[in-house]
Write a protein that holds these residues in place. Structure first.
Motif, PDB file in Angstrom:
ATOM      1  N   LYS A  14       0.866  -1.176   0.000  1.00 60.27           N
ATOM      2  CA  LYS A  14       0.000   0.000   0.000  1.00 60.27           C
ATOM      3  C   LYS A  14       0.904   1.228   0.000  1.00 60.27           C
ATOM      4  O   LYS A  14       2.007   1.198   0.500  1.00 60.27           O
ATOM      5  N   SER A  15       0.373   2.328  -0.524  1.00 58.14           N
ATOM      6  CA  SER A  15       1.257   3.474  -0.702  1.00 58.14           C
ATOM      7  C   SER A  15       1.453   4.224   0.603  1.00 58.14           C
ATOM      8  O   SER A  15       0.619   4.207   1.493  1.00 58.14           O
ATOM      9  N   VAL A  16       2.639   4.875   0.671  1.00 60.39           N
ATOM     10  CA  VAL A  16       2.978   5.686   1.839  1.00 60.39           C
ATOM     11  C   VAL A  16       3.196   7.094   1.341  1.00 60.39           C
ATOM     12  O   VAL A  16       3.875   7.306   0.345  1.00 60.39           O
ATOM     13  N   SER A  17       2.632   8.067   2.012  1.00 62.38           N
ATOM     14  CA  SER A  17       2.792   9.434   1.535  1.00 62.38           C
ATOM     15  C   SER A  17       4.032  10.071   2.153  1.00 62.38           C
ATOM     16  O   SER A  17       4.573   9.585   3.146  1.00 62.38           O
ATOM     17  N   GLY A  18       4.468  11.158   1.574  1.00 58.27           N
ATOM     18  CA  GLY A  18       5.650  11.851   2.069  1.00 58.27           C
ATOM     19  C   GLY A  18       5.467  12.315   3.499  1.00 58.27           C
ATOM     20  O   GLY A  18       6.365  12.207   4.324  1.00 58.27           O
ATOM     21  N   GLN A  19       4.249  12.818   3.783  1.00 61.84           N
ATOM     22  CA  GLN A  19       4.016  13.310   5.150  1.00 61.84           C
ATOM     23  C   GLN A  19       4.172  12.195   6.171  1.00 61.84           C
ATOM     24  O   GLN A  19       4.725  12.390   7.240  1.00 61.84           O
ATOM     25  N   GLU A  20       3.677  11.018   5.807  1.00 63.88           N
ATOM     26  CA  GLU A  20       3.791   9.895   6.743  1.00 63.88           C
ATOM     27  C   GLU A  20       5.241   9.576   7.017  1.00 63.88           C
ATOM     28  O   GLU A  20       5.655   9.351   8.137  1.00 63.88           O
ATOM     29  N   LEU A  21       6.031   9.546   5.940  1.00 70.77           N
ATOM     30  CA  LEU A  21       7.430   9.150   6.083  1.00 70.77           C
ATOM     31  C   LEU A  21       8.225  10.183   6.869  1.00 70.77           C
ATOM     32  O   LEU A  21       9.047   9.849   7.713  1.00 70.77           O
ATOM     33  N   TYR A  22       7.961  11.458   6.574  1.00 69.90           N
ATOM     34  CA  TYR A  22       8.746  12.496   7.228  1.00 69.90           C
ATOM     35  C   TYR A  22       8.226  12.835   8.610  1.00 69.90           C
ATOM     36  O   TYR A  22       8.891  13.520   9.369  1.00 69.90           O
ATOM     37  N   GLY A  23       7.036  12.389   8.914  1.00 67.09           N
ATOM     38  CA  GLY A  23       6.426  12.863  10.157  1.00 67.09           C
ATOM     39  C   GLY A  23       6.347  11.827  11.251  1.00 67.09           C
ATOM     40  O   GLY A  23       5.527  11.939  12.149  1.00 67.09           O
ATOM     41  N   ILE A  24       7.218  10.813  11.201  1.00 61.95           N
ATOM     42  CA  ILE A  24       7.096   9.736  12.190  1.00 61.95           C
ATOM     43  C   ILE A  24       7.364  10.259  13.583  1.00 61.95           C
ATOM     44  O   ILE A  24       6.642   9.973  14.530  1.00 61.95           O
ATOM     45  N   SER A  25       8.429  11.063  13.720  1.00 60.74           N
ATOM     46  CA  SER A  25       8.780  11.476  15.068  1.00 60.74           C
ATOM     47  C   SER A  25       7.931  12.645  15.529  1.00 60.74           C
ATOM     48  O   SER A  25       7.942  13.004  16.686  1.00 60.74           O
ATOM     49  N   ARG A  26       7.213  13.232  14.582  1.00 56.31           N
ATOM     50  CA  ARG A  26       6.433  14.405  14.950  1.00 56.31           C
ATOM     51  C   ARG A  26       5.324  14.028  15.899  1.00 56.31           C
ATOM     52  O   ARG A  26       4.918  14.783  16.762  1.00 56.31           O
TER      53      ARG A  26
END
Lengths: 134, 463
Positions: free
Chosen positions: A121-133
């Protein structure tokens, strides 16, 4: 004999895939034409007063033409668009499965691994960059 | 097949330089995992290569992780070469290669360095998806209202080989198009979600429109298939990259600059958790890779205890180490231990040992290096070089290849001959001769402390 059967299966599957590809292209063509039509309808409904004689359009239903009031015609087009979108999605899903099957039959490892990777399933940029957020 | 599943592999072009191991293409094993004596750039060392082949097979099946393998042998017996060959055989699997001394750095602690190396060897496969409209521009028509104020309106006609359609443009799209200077005949790609426009080039059919075009104008074919497709791209990122991206604001810049600093363990915990969630949901796939640590005897006791623990982690890569020490002191202590590695650590390793090469092996290796460095050598010269290699060391002989080639060029000869080898042999000393020279002229070296002879005078300057 087995070799012939196997070849026949592979060829049939390949033919299938090519047909599906063509189907996706035809659906997209219809989708674009629909979109242009919708745009034309929208502009027309903006220009004319509602409930006037001019607020109708003629729709081609294959063998015959029907004159419809604009809002109804618009609704019909929008439904047709939604159906087309769904149909295209279905075609794409089927294509993925068929290509994976073809890869397995032909023993093409690269194709199989790519096809398997496409199942993610696709992963968006926000998901990838926002893990620690979070 | 292309428009539905784009199985494009973009190859990063290799530098056209030869390195010490650039001639290696693979392990050179046949289907039954038996090593061929001279294949894919690898010569001899049959047992070690076969063992390496078994390990590669098990790694590819994904059945081992967190295992450690040690390659032990005298210097110049092909340990690093076999590791390079393994990385070639593994292909897609992430392969990180470090030297143990890299672990010691002023900016980050040893454990952080090791953790980063570990996380760099574990890959995560993710997929990126976007709806794009791709086509060749037939015509762009932008209307400004008569009064000059108010928004512009416009129409864009796009086509592919199968269809053509007209799009109505809004204000933002018109601004983007004018900014990108899109003209009729350009092949563009519009991302539906972000609205970004990418110019892919100009269409071949419109190449004759202008007599002169700029140097960086690319001509591409008119795209075929649908106008609006869904592009799916699969990326293989390493856990370390995800750590760095999430470690701070604009974290991705640190990926390029290299100054990642220490990454907090909370961030790593969050990332581990998130990735496992994604694996459950089917959004990501973990690809455990291989970490190669060369000169493992340079690590000290603290690093070894850390490694003991790290190898037992669930997300640990396969670690391959190389050591050329025999019984030697563990760095940071006074204890002697085999290979310079603590015994409890050795216990966890699978050890592959490499043997010295036979004369015939050496001859074949030198031949392969000659081909790799594009040097033509006569048979006699090759025989002499083999003799030199057996008496001194393989690496010394490999150095003589390029230098001999230069000397041969000076004497206007296309082939390297015995006289050239003799010349470079006299010019460049090998280890044994250098030590002998040192012993003979020890008085004349600076700070010489080997058995001061009578006189006790230390020369101030030498060489």
């Amino acid at each position: 004999m087995e070799a012939v059967e196997y070849q026949a299966k592979v060829e049939a599957l390949a033919e299938d895939i090519l047909t599906d590809k063509q189907l996706a292209i035809d659906y997209d063509r219809k989708r674009q034409e629909n979109r242009e039509a919708l745009r034309g309808l929208r502009e027309q409904s903006q220009k004319t007063k509602p409930n006037s004689i001019l607020a109708t359009t003629t729709v081609n239903m294959g063998d015959f033409f029907i004159q419809l009031p604009l809002p109804k015609a618009q609704k019909m087009m929008e439904e047709a668009q939604a159906e087309l979108d769904k149909a295209i999605d279905d075609v794409r899903q089927r294509l993925k499965a068929k290509v994976k099957l073809l890869g397995e039959l032909e023993g093409d490892e690269k194709l199989v691994s790519t096809a398997k990777a496409m199942d993610l399933k696709s992963v968006s940029g926000q998901e990838l960059y926002g893990i620690s957020r979070k | 097949m292309e428009s539905i599943i784009a199985a494009k592999a973009t190859d990063i072009s290799k530098l056209e330089r030869t390195g010490a191991h650039s001639h290696i293409r693979g392990l050179g094993l046949d289907d039954k995992l038996e090593s061929r004596s001279n294949s894919q750039g690898m010569v001899g060392q049959l047992k070690a290569r076969k063992a390496a082949g078994v390990i590669v097979k098990v790694i590819k099946q994904g059945k081992i992780s967190g295992r450690a393998i040690m390659m032990a042998g005298a210097p110049g017996t092909g340990k690093t070469a076999i590791a390079m060959a393994m990385s070639q055989e593994l292909g897609d699997v992430p392969f990180t290669s470090i030297a143990a001394s890299e672990v010691f750095s002023l900016e980050i602690s040893k454990t952080e360095s090791l953790t980063q190396a570990f996380r760099r060897s574990i890959g995560v496969r993710i997929k990126e998806e976007s709806e794009v409209i791709e086509g060749e521009v037939v015509e762009i028509q932008i209307d400004r209202s008569v009064t000059g104020v108010g928004p512009k309106t416009g129409k864009l006609t796009l086509k592919t080989t199968d269809m053509e359609t007209i799009y109505d443009l809004g204000q933002k799209m018109i601004t983007s198009l004018t900014k990108e200077k899109v003209m009729a005949g350009d092949v563009i790609q519009i991302d539906k979600t972000t609205g970004r426009i990418t110019r892919l080039g100009r269409s071949f059919t419109r190449a004759r429109d202008f007599d002169a075009t700029g140097p960086d104008v690319k001509f591409v074919q008119c795209p075929d298939g649908e106008l609006q497709t869904r592009k799916e791209i699969v990326h293989l990122v390493s856990l370390h990259e995800i750590d760095v991206i999430n470690s701070r604001q604009q974290g991705f810049l640190a990926l390029f600059s290299g100054e990642t600093g220490e990454i907090k363990s909370e961030v790593r915990e969050q990332i581990n958790q998130k990735i496992s969630e994604w694996c459950e949901e089917g959004k990501a796939e973990i690809v455990p890779g291989v970490l190669f640590i060369d000169e493992i005897h340079m690590l000290d006791m603290e690093c070894f205890s850390f490694l003991n623990r790290a190898l037992e982690d669930t997300m640990a890569p396969v670690v391959i180490m190389a050591s050329n020490r025999g019984m030697s002191r563990i760095r940071g202590t006074n204890y002697q231990s085999p290979h310079g590695v603590p015994i409890d650590f050795l216990d966890r390793l699978l050890i592959i040992s490499t043997q010295a090469y036979s004369e015939d092996d050496i001859r074949q290796i030198l031949k392969i290096r000659c081909d790799e460095e594009e040097v033509d050598m006569t048979e006699d010269a090759l025989a002499v070089l083999t003799k030199v290699a057996t008496e001194t060391s393989l690496r010394y002989a490999i150095h003589l290849i390029s230098t001999g080639h230069l000397v041969a060029q000076k004497r206007q000869s296309p082939k390297v001959d015995v006289v050239d080898i003799k010349r470079v042999y006299s010019l460049f000393l090998d280890e044994a001769r250098s030590v002998q020279y040192l012993k003979d002229y020890q008085d004349e070296y600076m700070y010489n402390e080997i058995v001061p002879s009578q006189g006790e005078k230390m020369a101030v300057d030498s060489m």
